[in-house]
Scaffold this motif. Structure first.
Motif, mmCIF file in Angstrom:
data_model
loop_
_atom_site.group_PDB
_atom_site.id
_atom_site.type_symbol
_atom_site.label_atom_id
_atom_site.label_comp_id
_atom_site.label_asym_id
_atom_site.label_seq_id
_atom_site.Cartn_x
_atom_site.Cartn_y
_atom_site.Cartn_z
ATOM 1 N N CYS A 106 0.836 -1.205 0.000
ATOM 2 C CA CYS A 106 0.000 0.000 0.000
ATOM 3 C C CYS A 106 0.870 1.254 0.000
ATOM 4 O O CYS A 106 1.861 1.339 0.729
ATOM 5 C CB CYS A 106 -0.926 0.014 1.217
ATOM 6 N N LYS A 107 0.465 2.222 -0.773
ATOM 7 C CA LYS A 107 1.147 3.513 -0.870
ATOM 8 C C LYS A 107 1.221 4.217 0.486
ATOM 9 O O LYS A 107 2.135 4.979 0.746
ATOM 10 C CB LYS A 107 0.388 4.375 -1.889
ATOM 11 N N ARG A 160 0.989 0.524 -4.189
ATOM 12 C CA ARG A 160 2.279 1.198 -4.337
ATOM 13 C C ARG A 160 2.917 0.618 -5.591
ATOM 14 O O ARG A 160 3.569 -0.394 -5.567
ATOM 15 C CB ARG A 160 3.157 0.891 -3.108
#
Length: 53
Positions: free
Chosen positions: A14-15, A52
């Motif tokens: 995940c970003k 991401r």
């Protein structure tokens, strides 16, 4: 952004994941479901997830 010590997260894809520790960097997240009537943890989703990539 730095880690939010109130939101633990282990999703490194995940970003918003703080790569130094297992925390989210967002101020808040949205949790939802992909089921009509969720009854198990597997039925829940972090709707703030951004890949991401």
């Amino acid at each position: 952004m730095g880690k939010n010590s109130c939101i633990q997260c282990s999703i490194k894809e995940c970003k918003h994941h703080d790569m130094a520790e297992n925390y989210c960097t967002l101020n808040q997240i949205k949790v939802g479901t992909h089921e009509t009537h969720p009854t198990k943890i597997e039925c829940t989703d972090c709707e703030s997830f951004v890949f991401r990539g």
